[in-house]
Motif scaffolding. Structure first.
Motif, PDB file in Angstrom:
ATOM      1  N   VAL A 488       5.610  -8.943   9.217  1.00 38.56           N
ATOM      2  CA  VAL A 488       4.285  -8.474   8.834  1.00 38.56           C
ATOM      3  C   VAL A 488       4.173  -8.380   7.320  1.00 38.56           C
ATOM      4  CG1 VAL A 488       3.875  -7.206  10.957  1.00 38.56           C
ATOM      5  CG2 VAL A 488       5.027  -6.073   9.056  1.00 38.56           C
ATOM      6  N   THR A 489       2.961  -8.524   6.815  1.00 43.61           N
ATOM      7  CA  THR A 489       2.708  -8.389   5.386  1.00 43.61           C
ATOM      8  C   THR A 489       2.243  -6.964   5.079  1.00 43.61           C
ATOM      9  OG1 THR A 489       0.435  -9.168   5.677  1.00 43.61           O
ATOM     10  CG2 THR A 489       2.119 -10.830   5.188  1.00 43.61           C
ATOM     11  N   LEU A 490       2.195  -6.632   3.807  1.00 41.24           N
ATOM     12  CA  LEU A 490       1.849  -5.265   3.427  1.00 41.24           C
ATOM     13  C   LEU A 490       0.416  -4.883   3.817  1.00 41.24           C
ATOM     14  CD1 LEU A 490       2.930  -2.714   2.210  1.00 41.24           C
ATOM     15  CD2 LEU A 490       2.343  -3.548  -0.073  1.00 41.24           C
ATOM     16  N   PRO A 491      -0.612  -5.758   3.681  1.00 41.37           N
ATOM     17  CA  PRO A 491      -1.947  -5.365   4.165  1.00 41.37           C
ATOM     18  C   PRO A 491      -1.964  -5.013   5.646  1.00 41.37           C
ATOM     19  CG  PRO A 491      -2.137  -7.259   2.713  1.00 41.37           C
ATOM     20  CD  PRO A 491      -0.672  -7.039   2.937  1.00 41.37           C
ATOM     21  N   VAL A 492      -1.188  -5.720   6.473  1.00 45.38           N
ATOM     22  CA  VAL A 492      -1.132  -5.389   7.901  1.00 45.38           C
ATOM     23  C   VAL A 492      -0.479  -4.027   8.103  1.00 45.38           C
ATOM     24  CG1 VAL A 492      -0.202  -6.101  10.134  1.00 45.38           C
ATOM     25  CG2 VAL A 492      -1.079  -7.830   8.551  1.00 45.38           C
ATOM     26  N   VAL A 493       0.580  -3.744   7.341  1.00 46.24           N
ATOM     27  CA  VAL A 493       1.238  -2.438   7.408  1.00 46.24           C
ATOM     28  C   VAL A 493       0.264  -1.323   7.014  1.00 46.24           C
ATOM     29  CG1 VAL A 493       2.992  -0.992   6.289  1.00 46.24           C
ATOM     30  CG2 VAL A 493       3.585  -3.281   7.103  1.00 46.24           C
ATOM     31  N   ILE A 494      -0.495  -1.551   5.946  1.00 48.58           N
ATOM     32  CA  ILE A 494      -1.467  -0.542   5.487  1.00 48.58           C
ATOM     33  C   ILE A 494      -2.490  -0.253   6.572  1.00 48.58           C
ATOM     34  CG2 ILE A 494      -3.338  -0.124   3.847  1.00 48.58           C
ATOM     35  CD1 ILE A 494      -1.691  -1.701   1.775  1.00 48.58           C
ATOM     36  N   TYR A 495      -3.001  -1.301   7.217  1.00 49.34           N
ATOM     37  CA  TYR A 495      -4.007  -1.086   8.264  1.00 49.34           C
ATOM     38  C   TYR A 495      -3.423  -0.308   9.434  1.00 49.34           C
ATOM     39  CZ  TYR A 495      -7.424  -1.977  11.898  1.00 49.34           C
ATOM     40  OH  TYR A 495      -8.333  -1.825  12.912  1.00 49.34           O
ATOM     41  N   ARG A 496      -2.177  -0.598   9.808  1.00 51.08           N
ATOM     42  CA  ARG A 496      -1.559   0.128  10.915  1.00 51.08           C
ATOM     43  C   ARG A 496      -1.361   1.595  10.566  1.00 51.08           C
ATOM     44  NH1 ARG A 496       3.191  -4.142  12.908  1.00 51.08           N
ATOM     45  NH2 ARG A 496       1.769  -5.784  13.630  1.00 51.08           N
ATOM     46  N   LEU A 497      -0.994   1.879   9.331  1.00 48.15           N
ATOM     47  CA  LEU A 497      -0.772   3.272   8.928  1.00 48.15           C
ATOM     48  C   LEU A 497      -2.086   4.032   8.798  1.00 48.15           C
ATOM     49  CD1 LEU A 497       2.040   2.803   6.224  1.00 48.15           C
ATOM     50  CD2 LEU A 497       2.283   3.763   8.518  1.00 48.15           C
ATOM     51  N   ILE A 498      -3.088   3.398   8.207  1.00 47.47           N
ATOM     52  CA  ILE A 498      -4.354   4.099   7.974  1.00 47.47           C
ATOM     53  C   ILE A 498      -5.090   4.355   9.283  1.00 47.47           C
ATOM     54  CG2 ILE A 498      -5.988   2.191   7.710  1.00 47.47           C
ATOM     55  CD1 ILE A 498      -5.624   5.205   5.348  1.00 47.47           C
ATOM     56  N   SER A 499      -4.730   3.613  10.335  1.00 52.18           N
ATOM     57  CA  SER A 499      -5.381   3.805  11.633  1.00 52.18           C
ATOM     58  C   SER A 499      -4.808   4.982  12.417  1.00 52.18           C
ATOM     59  CB  SER A 499      -5.252   2.527  12.478  1.00 52.18           C
ATOM     60  OG  SER A 499      -5.813   1.422  11.813  1.00 52.18           O
ATOM     61  N   ARG A 500      -3.717   5.579  11.919  1.00 51.33           N
ATOM     62  CA  ARG A 500      -3.079   6.695  12.614  1.00 51.33           C
ATOM     63  C   ARG A 500      -3.547   8.023  12.014  1.00 51.33           C
ATOM     64  NH1 ARG A 500       1.186   5.812  15.754  1.00 51.33           N
ATOM     65  NH2 ARG A 500       2.149   7.793  15.173  1.00 51.33           N
ATOM     66  N   PRO A 501      -3.666   9.065  12.833  1.00 47.41           N
ATOM     67  CA  PRO A 501      -4.191  10.348  12.328  1.00 47.41           C
ATOM     68  C   PRO A 501      -3.167  11.185  11.578  1.00 47.41           C
ATOM     69  CG  PRO A 501      -3.720  10.505  14.671  1.00 47.41           C
ATOM     70  CD  PRO A 501      -3.464   9.070  14.297  1.00 47.41           C
ATOM     71  N   ASP A 502      -1.881  10.861  11.696  1.00 47.91           N
ATOM     72  CA  ASP A 502      -0.848  11.684  11.074  1.00 47.91           C
ATOM     73  C   ASP A 502      -1.000  11.694   9.559  1.00 47.91           C
ATOM     74  OD1 ASP A 502       1.894  13.084  11.552  1.00 47.91           O
ATOM     75  OD2 ASP A 502       2.254  11.671   9.917  1.00 47.91           O
ATOM     76  N   ALA A 503      -0.867  12.861   8.936  1.00 48.81           N
ATOM     77  CA  ALA A 503      -1.048  12.998   7.488  1.00 48.81           C
ATOM     78  C   ALA A 503      -0.002  12.216   6.709  1.00 48.81           C
ATOM     79  CB  ALA A 503      -0.999  14.477   7.092  1.00 48.81           C
ATOM     80  N   LEU A 504       1.237  12.172   7.201  1.00 53.12           N
ATOM     81  CA  LEU A 504       2.286  11.431   6.509  1.00 53.12           C
ATOM     82  C   LEU A 504       1.991   9.933   6.527  1.00 53.12           C
ATOM     83  CD1 LEU A 504       5.002  11.345   5.061  1.00 53.12           C
ATOM     84  CD2 LEU A 504       6.128  11.304   7.304  1.00 53.12           C
ATOM     85  N   ASP A 505       1.569   9.427   7.683  1.00 52.92           N
ATOM     86  CA  ASP A 505       1.216   8.010   7.776  1.00 52.92           C
ATOM     87  C   ASP A 505       0.072   7.670   6.823  1.00 52.92           C
ATOM     88  OD1 ASP A 505       3.111   7.983   9.688  1.00 52.92           O
ATOM     89  OD2 ASP A 505       1.827   7.367  11.341  1.00 52.92           O
ATOM     90  N   GLN A 506      -0.921   8.544   6.778  1.00 52.09           N
ATOM     91  CA  GLN A 506      -2.049   8.324   5.878  1.00 52.09           C
ATOM     92  C   GLN A 506      -1.596   8.305   4.417  1.00 52.09           C
ATOM     93  OE1 GLN A 506      -5.694   8.426   6.513  1.00 52.09           O
ATOM     94  NE2 GLN A 506      -5.262   7.981   8.648  1.00 52.09           N
ATOM     95  N   GLY A 507      -0.726   9.242   4.059  1.00 53.61           N
ATOM     96  CA  GLY A 507      -0.246   9.307   2.685  1.00 53.61           C
ATOM     97  C   GLY A 507       0.580   8.098   2.295  1.00 53.61           C
TER      98      GLY A 507
END
Length: 539
Positions: A488-507
């Protein structure tokens, strides 16, 4: 023949075939044969027309606002001289090469309820999406119109002022700028209508456009018929934008050729307002969202922390990832490098062909058609291309689903039109009489290319390489279909993280956006110093 055959083979294999196959699947009956009933069914539903209307009015409004705030910046940054001018040009160029995913995250961090502008209650609204579109396209207006404006012969305006024409701008300058403004407007409209990542993050499923609707229909509902109809609608709209842009570009090129090159003048009293307006726009539109993104990446639940950046090297903090963001960045850079080489190899062949000056009308029309063909990837959704790869290259002799080359090829298709547009103007600015004179003195075609085209081509290729790499780094539409597992590329990783509600994932998503933005900013800064001579300058 080689210069035309190789690029056409690449375009056919990695663009025309996948896109046409996906679109055709929506018009093939289950038992085989042509079935056009889906066209009427999709276009007769109110939701389809709501999506189309929303796409058009948001793109149109984004274009108008981009022009309104971009014209003062075009004059200030290209027609005036002041310390730090080149640094500001590089700064405003950063948003254009940022991945749309990063732009969406930046505005989400700014407009979210806990963000700096959360009190405006704009999160998830069309206003937020349009503001992000303007952020993304501001530099496009400034660069296109500003570089043209700098070439206008100022003597006409001076004569008009001496004769008492008080409204010099509206009567002399603005009509002269119209080709450049029309060209910039059509390109901005194109990018606003295809802002997939921005709409997906800021609008979600409630604020869909044609491109995000295609994505949902293909990934969530597997409704290829409806996706095919919408792909055709998008192709028609974007094709019209490309036709307007090309006509305006040709008219502008002819206009610039008749005028002398103008160096920027020192700041005068009448220029102060343009500098003030440009500074305010850059501060609010460009700096504020990026600053909010950095601030959010350094805070969690109201306290300062570096933990988000420390987690960039860790993949175990969330079940959403199999690789760390740093590993994804490394893979993104490798893929971008390969995509850049492919896009440059194909793009240079195209440019060397379409910038010739045939004497016959038929030859000029043929070259115009060839160039238009390589602009077609701008008119088809990257989502369509990516999904088309999956359904065409899944069986011998081209079973590339598990091959690493598939993602670079998809990204090269997306970057190819940009490479052609960046290199072609510099070669067109070369006086064809130079080539004719060299040929009359006995120089071979190879020697003419090496001594006349070569020096200009080298500088143009440098800046095109940077833009191609930055575009590949941020490509999300096609890559979201093709990047799997550990690749996976970094934009795909960012989208997966930003889609999760966890504060750590968002950060960590915010920190990943900052990291990707820094890489793109470094690329654009290097490109600004390699910027070739503008159209109309002595070459």
């Amino acid at each position: 023949a080689v210069g035309l055959g190789v690029p056409l083979a690449f375009l056919t294999l990695f663009f025309a075939w996948p896109a046409a196959t996906l679109i055709a699947k929506g018009f093939v009956a289950p038992g085989g044969g042509l079935d056009l009933s889906g066209l009427g069914e999709v276009l007769s539903t109110p939701r389809t027309w709501r999506v189309i209307a929303r796409t058009l009015w948001m793109a149109l409004l984004g274009t108008c606002v981009s022009l309104l705030v971009g014209l003062p910046g075009a004059y200030a940054l290209y027609c005036c001289r002041f310390p730090g001018q080149r640094a500001l040009r590089a700064l405003i160029s950063v948003p254009f090469v940022l991945p749309t995913v990063v732009v969406g995250v930046a505005f989400r961090s700014l407009l979210a309820p806990q963000g700096w502008l959360g009190f405006l209650n704009l999160d998830g609204t069309p206003t937020a999406v349009i503001a992000a579109m303007v952020f993304f396209n501001y530099s496009l207006v400034v660069r296109n119109v500003g570089s043209f404006w700098a070439q206008i012969d100022g003597r006409r305006a001076q004569v008009a002022a001496c004769l008492g024409a008080l409204r010099v701008f509206t009567t002399v300058t603005f009509p002269t700028l119209l080709p450049a403004i029309a060209s910039a407007a059509s390109l901005v409209f194109l990018y606003c209508a295809t802002s997939f990542g921005i709409v997906l993050i800021l609008g979600g499923s409630k604020l869909t456009t044609v491109e995000s609707e295609i994505y949902m229909l293909t990934t969530q509902y597997l409704d290829l018929r409806s996706a095919s109809v919408l792909s055709i609608v998008q192709l028609v709209v974007i094709a019209l934008s490309l036709i307007v842009a090309e006509a305006a570009r040709r008219r502008g090129t002819r206009a610039v050729a008749l005028r002398s090159s103008q160096a920027g003048h020192r700041v005068r009293r009448g220029d102060v307002w343009t500098l003030v307006v440009s500074a305010a726009v850059i501060l609010v539109l460009v700096v504020l969202p990026l600053a909010a993104l950095v601030w959010r990446s350094l805070h969690r639940r109201g306290r300062f922390t570096f933990e988000h950046y420390l987690k960039l090297a860790d993949s175990s903090f969330t079940p959403a990832l199999r690789v760390s963001p740093l590993q994804a960045l490394g893979h993104s850079l490798l893929v971008a490098l390969v995509a850049m080489v492919i896009a440059l190899s194909v793009g240079v062949c195209v440019v060397l062909l379409v910038t010739r000056h045939p004497r016959s009308q038929a030859g000029r029309v043929a070259l115009s058609l060839v160039e238009s063909a390589f602009m077609l990837p701008l008119g088809v959704s990257a989502v369509t291309v990516g999904f088309g790869f999956l359904i065409t290259m899944n069986r011998p002799p081209l079973d590339l689903r598990s091959s690493w080359i598939l993602v670079p090829c998809a990204q090269a298709v997306v970057a190819l039109p940009l490479v052609v547009r960046l290199i072609a103007p510099s070669l067109r600015a070369i006086n064809p009489r130079l080539r004719e004179a060299a040929a009359s003195l006995g120089a071979s075609d190879a020697r003419i290319m090496a001594t006349i085209d070569g020096p200009v081509l080298l500088r143009s290729v440098g800046i095109a390489a940077g833009f191609a790499a930055a575009t590949s780094l941020g490509e999300f539409g096609a890559t979201s279909f093709l990047a799997k597992g550990d690749s996976v590329t970094l934009p795909v990783v960012i989208y997966r993280l930003i889609s999760r509600p966890d504060a750590l994932d968002q950060g960590v998503a915010m920190a990943s956006c900052v990291l990707l933005a820094l890489v793109c900013a470094l690329l654009i800064t290097c490109m600004e110093w390699l910027r070739p001579a503008e159209i109309g300058e002595t070459v």
